[in-house]
Design a protein around this motif. Structure first.
Motif, short mmCIF file in Angstrom:
data_model
loop_
_atom_site.label_atom_id
_atom_site.label_comp_id
_atom_site.label_asym_id
_atom_site.label_seq_id
_atom_site.Cartn_x
_atom_site.Cartn_y
_atom_site.Cartn_z
N HIS A 228 0.74 -4.39 -10.89
CA HIS A 228 1.72 -4.14 -10.16
C HIS A 228 1.55 -5.58 -9.66
O HIS A 228 2.76 -6.70 -8.97
CB HIS A 228 2.35 -3.47 -9.24
CG HIS A 228 2.99 -2.37 -9.90
ND1 HIS A 228 4.36 -2.54 -9.99
CD2 HIS A 228 2.14 -1.43 -11.05
CE1 HIS A 228 4.59 -1.17 -10.17
NE2 HIS A 228 3.75 -0.62 -11.31
N GLY A 229 -0.40 -6.24 -9.66
CA GLY A 229 -0.27 -7.54 -8.92
C GLY A 229 -0.52 -7.97 -7.14
O GLY A 229 0.32 -8.86 -7.00
N ALA A 230 -0.24 -6.59 -6.72
CA ALA A 230 -0.05 -6.58 -5.11
C ALA A 230 -1.19 -6.54 -4.22
O ALA A 230 -1.91 -5.86 -3.68
CB ALA A 230 1.12 -5.19 -4.69
N ILE A 231 -1.69 -7.93 -4.58
CA ILE A 231 -3.05 -8.39 -5.01
C ILE A 231 -3.58 -9.46 -2.95
O ILE A 231 -2.40 -9.81 -2.81
CB ILE A 231 -4.69 -8.77 -5.20
CG1 ILE A 231 -4.07 -9.89 -5.81
CG2 ILE A 231 -3.93 -7.82 -6.65
CD1 ILE A 231 -4.93 -11.06 -6.85
N ALA B 99 0.61 -1.50 -0.45
CA ALA B 99 0.01 -0.08 -0.01
C ALA B 99 1.29 1.66 0.19
O ALA B 99 0.72 2.46 -0.69
CB ALA B 99 -0.78 -0.35 1.20
N VAL B 100 1.73 1.30 0.77
CA VAL B 100 2.66 2.12 1.01
C VAL B 100 3.23 2.58 -0.64
O VAL B 100 3.23 3.65 -1.58
CB VAL B 100 4.36 2.53 1.63
CG1 VAL B 100 4.95 2.95 1.64
CG2 VAL B 100 3.35 2.63 3.26
N THR B 101 4.06 1.43 -1.37
CA THR B 101 4.94 1.55 -2.59
C THR B 101 3.49 2.20 -3.11
O THR B 101 4.04 3.41 -4.38
CB THR B 101 4.73 0.26 -2.92
OG1 THR B 101 6.02 -0.29 -2.14
CG2 THR B 101 5.29 0.17 -4.22
N ALA B 102 2.50 2.19 -3.73
CA ALA B 102 0.96 2.07 -4.57
C ALA B 102 1.53 3.44 -4.31
O ALA B 102 1.05 4.30 -5.09
CB ALA B 102 -0.21 1.60 -4.15
N GLU C 111 -8.15 6.23 -9.63
CA GLU C 111 -8.52 5.15 -10.61
C GLU C 111 -6.78 4.88 -10.36
O GLU C 111 -6.88 3.93 -11.42
CB GLU C 111 -8.69 6.08 -11.57
CG GLU C 111 -9.11 5.02 -13.26
CD GLU C 111 -9.37 6.13 -14.16
OE1 GLU C 111 -9.13 5.99 -15.16
OE2 GLU C 111 -9.59 7.56 -13.48
N ARG C 112 -6.15 5.90 -10.21
CA ARG C 112 -4.65 5.49 -10.10
C ARG C 112 -3.76 4.31 -9.43
O ARG C 112 -3.28 3.69 -9.96
CB ARG C 112 -3.81 6.80 -9.89
CG ARG C 112 -3.85 8.30 -11.56
CD ARG C 112 -2.56 9.38 -10.81
NE ARG C 112 -1.82 9.29 -11.01
CZ ARG C 112 -1.29 9.64 -10.61
NH1 ARG C 112 -1.45 11.24 -10.01
NH2 ARG C 112 0.34 9.63 -10.40
N LEU C 113 -4.08 4.35 -8.54
CA LEU C 113 -3.92 3.45 -6.97
C LEU C 113 -4.88 1.99 -7.75
O LEU C 113 -3.65 0.54 -6.84
CB LEU C 113 -4.30 4.17 -6.39
CG LEU C 113 -3.87 5.47 -4.99
CD1 LEU C 113 -4.44 5.89 -3.87
CD2 LEU C 113 -2.30 4.70 -5.18
N HIS C 114 -6.28 1.96 -8.22
CA HIS C 114 -7.63 0.93 -8.66
C HIS C 114 -5.12 0.02 -9.48
O HIS C 114 -5.24 -0.75 -10.12
CB HIS C 114 -7.66 0.82 -9.12
CG HIS C 114 -8.57 -0.40 -8.98
ND1 HIS C 114 -8.85 -1.03 -10.77
CD2 HIS C 114 -9.77 -1.19 -8.23
CE1 HIS C 114 -9.61 -1.95 -10.18
NE2 HIS C 114 -9.84 -2.34 -9.45
N THR C 115 -5.17 0.91 -10.75
CA THR C 115 -4.30 0.40 -11.76
C THR C 115 -3.07 0.09 -11.48
O THR C 115 -2.45 -0.85 -12.05
CB THR C 115 -4.04 2.32 -13.04
OG1 THR C 115 -5.50 2.31 -13.20
CG2 THR C 115 -3.10 1.17 -13.72
N HIS C 116 -2.55 0.80 -10.37
CA HIS C 116 -1.45 0.31 -10.09
C HIS C 116 -1.27 -1.44 -9.41
O HIS C 116 -0.01 -2.13 -10.00
CB HIS C 116 -0.63 1.34 -8.45
CG HIS C 116 0.85 0.68 -8.27
ND1 HIS C 116 1.78 0.97 -8.81
CD2 HIS C 116 0.85 0.13 -7.13
CE1 HIS C 116 2.65 0.24 -7.59
NE2 HIS C 116 1.82 -0.18 -6.77
N ARG C 117 -2.75 -1.08 -8.80
CA ARG C 117 -2.41 -1.99 -7.61
C ARG C 117 -2.46 -3.13 -9.48
O ARG C 117 -2.23 -4.71 -8.70
CB ARG C 117 -3.70 -3.42 -7.52
CG ARG C 117 -3.85 -3.74 -5.91
CD ARG C 117 -5.25 -3.59 -5.52
NE ARG C 117 -6.51 -3.70 -6.07
CZ ARG C 117 -8.04 -3.99 -5.81
NH1 ARG C 117 -8.15 -3.74 -4.17
NH2 ARG C 117 -9.10 -3.73 -6.63
N ASN C 118 -3.99 -3.55 -9.79
CA ASN C 118 -3.89 -4.14 -11.09
C ASN C 118 -3.03 -4.37 -11.92
O ASN C 118 -2.62 -5.75 -12.10
CB ASN C 118 -5.12 -4.14 -12.12
CG ASN C 118 -5.20 -4.79 -12.96
OD1 ASN C 118 -5.45 -5.25 -12.14
ND2 ASN C 118 -5.89 -4.31 -14.39
#
Length: 357
Positions: free
Chosen positions: A229-232, A75-78, A220-227
């Motif tokens: 980068h795969g850190a789910i 989360a911090v990295t995002a 939206e940017r954070l959601h894209t990052h998660r999707n």
């Protein structure tokens, strides 16, 4: 209707299935990697019903829209990904050492420039934010327990920089949304290591971001990052944190009452040189006599307190933070960070008192 309920009530009531006859009162764990075509979600890296239940609760408690991640550091990295390549991030001198390590690594790689500031100096923070892209706050700071006046900082940024102010991110792990809501003070994003108080049982890793309602662009940017980068988070991890949140208010009340009692007894104790407590929450730090060796001796002598890293669990934990290579040199070598759990305070005190030099 839910907005009118107290936070403790929302922590229990939200993230539930519809109340239909014969329906379960809890969401099940959705173990799936894909979905039948034709719906809103096609692949499980994008969304999961168990995440969504947790995100509903946490978003309501913080007053924004939540996204869950594989860990607090994810989360911090995002959040740090909101800094453009070559951009500037401002951060307190004392923050969680994983955050320190991340910023140092990215700065060495030329990805960003990090400006370090005193977490308690509002004017210095606002001044350092000139031309910055992200202001990354942590209040109270880990492990020095410094408190930032987030509301005053945001007000200063708006007065001095108007629309050119940086994105304000605040790590709310120590305080939890029950003690403070940085979004209500004008922060744009809140970060959590949900591993800690939100989960509360030292049995899972999970992180989260919560974005202010007016910053849909950041969501939206954070959601894209998660999707991408795969850190789910895993669905089981999300379910465990959701279960933990149900008792967050009870655990935090007990931990805070214990912490305050310990602070009162430690203050003035002949083996304690300084007590650091922000005035709320279950976290405190002490500097003990005897330097590094004295601090290590306390950790070795406790029997009820758990000598381990992490915090926010039902069990009380203690550790010397400078034992970690990434901890900054301005953290005293004799500083012990204590996380008050939910045990009987007299038992905790008896164990701590016999361990102090």
């Amino acid at each position: 209707m839910h907005e009118q309920l107290a936070p403790a009530t929302r922590a229990v009531a939200l993230g539930r299935p519809p109340r239909e006859p014969g329906a379960p009162v809890n969401h099940g764990v959705a173990f799936t990697s894909t979905y039948v075509a034709g719906g809103e979600v096609s692949y499980a890296r994008t969304s999961n019903p168990t995440w969504e239940a947790l995100e509903e609760v946490l978003g309501s408690l913080e007053g924004g829209s939540a996204l869950t991640f594989a860990s607090g550091m994810a989360a911090v990295t995002a959040a740090v990904s909101l800094v453009p390549v070559g951009g500037v991030v401002v951060a307190p001198r004392h923050v969680y050492n994983g955050t320190t390590g991340l910023l140092d690594e990215m700065e060495r790689a030329g990805a960003l420039t990090a400006r370090r500031v005193d977490a308690e100096d509002t004017d210095a923070i606002v001044t350092a934010a000139e031309g910055a892209d992200v202001l990354l706050l942590e209040s109270p700071t880990n492990p020095m327990m410094e408190v930032t006046d987030v509301e005053a900082v945001v007000r200063g940024l708006r007065e001095r920089y108007a629309d050119a102010r940086p994105v304000v991110v605040c790590d709310n792990t120590f305080a939890t949304p029950l003690a403070q809501q940085p979004l209500a003070w004008g922060a744009d994003v809140v970060v959590h290591s949900a591993t800690k108080y939100l989960s509360g049982h030292s049995d899972t890793l999970l992180g989260a971001t919560v974005v202010a309602p007016e910053r849909a662009d950041l969501l939206e940017r954070l959601h894209t990052h998660r999707n991408l980068h795969g850190a789910i988070p895993g669905p089981m991890e999300a379910w465990l944190v959701l279960r933990g949140i149900r008792t967050l208010h009870l655990r935090l009340e007990r931990a805070q009452a214990t912490a305050r009692e310990l602070v009162a007894r430690l203050d003035g104790h002949p083996a304690v040189e300084r007590v650091r407590y922000p005035g709320f929450g279950g976290m405190l730090s002490v500097e003990v006599a005897g330097g590094e060796a004295g601090a290590e001796a306390v950790c070795a002598a406790v029997r009820l307190w758990t000598h381990s890293t992490s915090l926010g669990g039902v069990e009380s934990q203690i550790e010397r933070r400078r034992r970690h290579p990434l901890e900054v040199a301005t953290v005293p070598v004799n500083l012990l960070r204590l996380s008050a759990g939910v045990e009987d305070v007299e038992d905790l005190w008896a164990d701590l008192a016999q361990a102090l030099p």
